[in-house]
Design a protein around this motif. Sequence first.
Motif, PDB file in Angstrom:
ATOM      1  N   VAL A  64       5.160   3.747   7.518  1.00  0.00           N
ATOM      2  CA  VAL A  64       4.024   4.882   7.399  1.00  0.00           C
ATOM      3  C   VAL A  64       3.035   4.392   6.457  1.00  0.00           C
ATOM      4  O   VAL A  64       3.248   3.918   5.514  1.00  0.00           O
ATOM      5  CB  VAL A  64       4.819   6.152   6.643  1.00  0.00           C
ATOM      6  CG1 VAL A  64       3.739   7.355   6.352  1.00  0.00           C
ATOM      7  CG2 VAL A  64       5.732   6.813   7.499  1.00  0.00           C
ATOM      8  N   LEU A  65       1.543   4.918   6.830  1.00  0.00           N
ATOM      9  CA  LEU A  65       0.667   4.593   5.888  1.00  0.00           C
ATOM     10  C   LEU A  65      -0.013   5.918   5.775  1.00  0.00           C
ATOM     11  O   LEU A  65      -0.380   6.455   6.596  1.00  0.00           O
ATOM     12  CB  LEU A  65      -0.238   3.615   6.740  1.00  0.00           C
ATOM     13  CG  LEU A  65      -1.665   3.431   6.102  1.00  0.00           C
ATOM     14  CD1 LEU A  65      -1.482   2.594   4.728  1.00  0.00           C
ATOM     15  CD2 LEU A  65      -2.754   2.660   6.822  1.00  0.00           C
ATOM     16  N   GLU A  66      -0.327   6.289   4.475  1.00  0.00           N
ATOM     17  CA  GLU A  66      -1.095   7.322   3.895  1.00  0.00           C
ATOM     18  C   GLU A  66      -2.359   7.116   3.432  1.00  0.00           C
ATOM     19  O   GLU A  66      -2.372   6.328   2.545  1.00  0.00           O
ATOM     20  CB  GLU A  66      -0.246   8.044   3.018  1.00  0.00           C
ATOM     21  CG  GLU A  66      -1.015   9.250   2.493  1.00  0.00           C
ATOM     22  CD  GLU A  66      -0.126   9.881   1.317  1.00  0.00           C
ATOM     23  OE1 GLU A  66      -0.274  11.228   1.263  1.00  0.00           O
ATOM     24  OE2 GLU A  66       0.149   9.306   0.480  1.00  0.00           O
ATOM     25  N   ASP A  92       3.763   3.350   2.656  1.00  0.00           N
ATOM     26  CA  ASP A  92       2.579   2.623   1.924  1.00  0.00           C
ATOM     27  C   ASP A  92       1.597   3.766   1.596  1.00  0.00           C
ATOM     28  O   ASP A  92       1.280   4.519   2.683  1.00  0.00           O
ATOM     29  CB  ASP A  92       1.884   1.579   2.842  1.00  0.00           C
ATOM     30  CG  ASP A  92       2.704   0.150   2.742  1.00  0.00           C
ATOM     31  OD1 ASP A  92       3.750   0.194   1.990  1.00  0.00           O
ATOM     32  OD2 ASP A  92       2.511  -0.738   3.431  1.00  0.00           O
ATOM     33  N   THR A  93       0.845   3.700   0.548  1.00  0.00           N
ATOM     34  CA  THR A  93      -0.007   4.789   0.529  1.00  0.00           C
ATOM     35  C   THR A  93      -1.211   4.090  -0.203  1.00  0.00           C
ATOM     36  O   THR A  93      -1.247   3.589  -1.235  1.00  0.00           O
ATOM     37  CB  THR A  93       0.516   5.925  -0.327  1.00  0.00           C
ATOM     38  OG1 THR A  93      -0.558   7.084  -0.319  1.00  0.00           O
ATOM     39  CG2 THR A  93       1.154   5.564  -1.506  1.00  0.00           C
ATOM     40  N   LEU A  94      -2.398   4.637   0.034  1.00  0.00           N
ATOM     41  CA  LEU A  94      -3.519   4.039  -0.816  1.00  0.00           C
ATOM     42  C   LEU A  94      -4.338   5.082  -1.319  1.00  0.00           C
ATOM     43  O   LEU A  94      -4.460   6.062  -0.845  1.00  0.00           O
ATOM     44  CB  LEU A  94      -4.588   3.344   0.436  1.00  0.00           C
ATOM     45  CG  LEU A  94      -5.848   2.669   0.162  1.00  0.00           C
ATOM     46  CD1 LEU A  94      -5.258   1.357  -0.513  1.00  0.00           C
ATOM     47  CD2 LEU A  94      -6.306   2.219   1.705  1.00  0.00           C
ATOM     48  N   GLU A  95      -4.812   4.698  -2.709  1.00  0.00           N
ATOM     49  CA  GLU A  95      -5.620   5.789  -3.492  1.00  0.00           C
ATOM     50  C   GLU A  95      -6.653   4.972  -4.503  1.00  0.00           C
ATOM     51  O   GLU A  95      -6.125   4.087  -4.922  1.00  0.00           O
ATOM     52  CB  GLU A  95      -4.555   6.448  -4.182  1.00  0.00           C
ATOM     53  CG  GLU A  95      -5.054   7.641  -5.267  1.00  0.00           C
ATOM     54  CD  GLU A  95      -5.914   8.360  -4.539  1.00  0.00           C
ATOM     55  OE1 GLU A  95      -7.036   8.734  -4.824  1.00  0.00           O
ATOM     56  OE2 GLU A  95      -5.278   9.090  -3.694  1.00  0.00           O
ATOM     57  N   LYS A  96      -7.911   5.501  -4.176  1.00  0.00           N
ATOM     58  CA  LYS A  96      -8.870   4.986  -4.993  1.00  0.00           C
ATOM     59  C   LYS A  96      -8.930   5.570  -6.584  1.00  0.00           C
ATOM     60  O   LYS A  96      -9.098   4.913  -7.260  1.00  0.00           O
ATOM     61  CB  LYS A  96     -10.400   5.079  -4.346  1.00  0.00           C
ATOM     62  CG  LYS A  96     -11.261   4.698  -5.120  1.00  0.00           C
ATOM     63  CD  LYS A  96     -12.644   4.850  -4.173  1.00  0.00           C
ATOM     64  CE  LYS A  96     -13.843   3.966  -4.919  1.00  0.00           C
ATOM     65  NZ  LYS A  96     -15.121   4.236  -4.178  1.00  0.00           N
ATOM     66  N   SER A  97      -8.517   6.860  -6.691  1.00  0.00           N
ATOM     67  CA  SER A  97      -8.492   7.587  -7.944  1.00  0.00           C
ATOM     68  C   SER A  97      -7.387   8.183  -8.136  1.00  0.00           C
ATOM     69  O   SER A  97      -6.964   9.275  -8.054  1.00  0.00           O
ATOM     70  CB  SER A  97      -9.699   8.538  -7.878  1.00  0.00           C
ATOM     71  OG  SER A  97     -10.873   8.259  -7.469  1.00  0.00           O
ATOM     72  N   ARG A 143       5.210   1.730  -1.549  1.00  0.00           N
ATOM     73  CA  ARG A 143       4.033   0.715  -2.038  1.00  0.00           C
ATOM     74  C   ARG A 143       2.921   1.391  -2.174  1.00  0.00           C
ATOM     75  O   ARG A 143       2.045   1.964  -1.232  1.00  0.00           O
ATOM     76  CB  ARG A 143       3.858  -0.337  -1.068  1.00  0.00           C
ATOM     77  CG  ARG A 143       2.882  -1.422  -1.567  1.00  0.00           C
ATOM     78  CD  ARG A 143       3.178  -2.914  -0.786  1.00  0.00           C
ATOM     79  NE  ARG A 143       2.489  -2.624   0.508  1.00  0.00           N
ATOM     80  CZ  ARG A 143       1.415  -3.205   1.061  1.00  0.00           C
ATOM     81  NH1 ARG A 143       1.037  -4.194   0.387  1.00  0.00           N
ATOM     82  NH2 ARG A 143       1.039  -3.063   2.252  1.00  0.00           N
ATOM     83  N   LYS A 144       2.585   1.772  -3.571  1.00  0.00           N
ATOM     84  CA  LYS A 144       1.205   2.540  -3.679  1.00  0.00           C
ATOM     85  C   LYS A 144       0.002   1.261  -3.999  1.00  0.00           C
ATOM     86  O   LYS A 144       0.113   0.516  -4.817  1.00  0.00           O
ATOM     87  CB  LYS A 144       1.178   3.341  -5.041  1.00  0.00           C
ATOM     88  CG  LYS A 144       2.393   4.338  -5.115  1.00  0.00           C
ATOM     89  CD  LYS A 144       2.235   5.176  -6.278  1.00  0.00           C
ATOM     90  CE  LYS A 144       2.588   4.550  -7.359  1.00  0.00           C
ATOM     91  NZ  LYS A 144       2.366   5.416  -8.672  1.00  0.00           N
TER      92      LYS A 144
END
Length: 234
Positions: A64-66, A92-97, A143-144
């Motif tokens: 999964v990619l969030e 896997d998750t992607l966060e800028k802030s 994985r953040k």
Amino acid sequence: MQYETEDGVKVEVRTTADGSSTLYVPALDEHYHSTHGALQEAQHVYLGAGLEPRLTTAKTRVRVLEIGFGTGLNALLTLQRSLSANAGIDYDTLEKSPLPPAVIRSLGVERYVLNPELRAYHEQLHGAAWDEPVGLTAGFTLRKMHGSLQDTTLPANQYDVVYFDAFAPEKQPDMWTDAVFTQLYEATATGGVLVSYCAKGSFRRSLKAAGWLVEKIPGPPGKREMTRARKPDY
């Protein structure tokens, strides 16, 4: 009460119609989740329309990619689901802030998780190290990734399910471009799906331009439609 993210964005905790919490960003006049129900939206859009169909056919692991870790609600619900799933989940998750700990505490995890034994997972998700895989259970690896999608190199043909949970197109237009959906198309495995609460025509056109097969399906409470797109396997 108002808080600030690490890059200075002010946010306020709000309660949605189903009793679960969300965050409001005054500068954008935008909520992190549906005001009709944050929990209901996450369960319907991301788990119900995205994850569950994949779990029915998966034999080993689902990847999964969030896009938009935010409050961690989607990750928390996915981790909970993994506890009873036949397949493991690599998330896997992607966060800028990233949100500061004070905001996380103020969300009230008890509003999301009725079983007290599972509430510790919320803290573990937010406390996990960034930019490295962390095994939180035998069947769930997190994985953040800290940064923007446009500046992140994603692996090719990797993900079975993409949770696209960016702010609305009129609030964050740089996240809803043809280039973004081409990037996600290339990162998605053959037959994989992308799901989003958004059903705008411009969004669907961008998905189609990138090669996705797009469908409108019933949305969560308070929203008539949502979008599911599939990377064709021909």
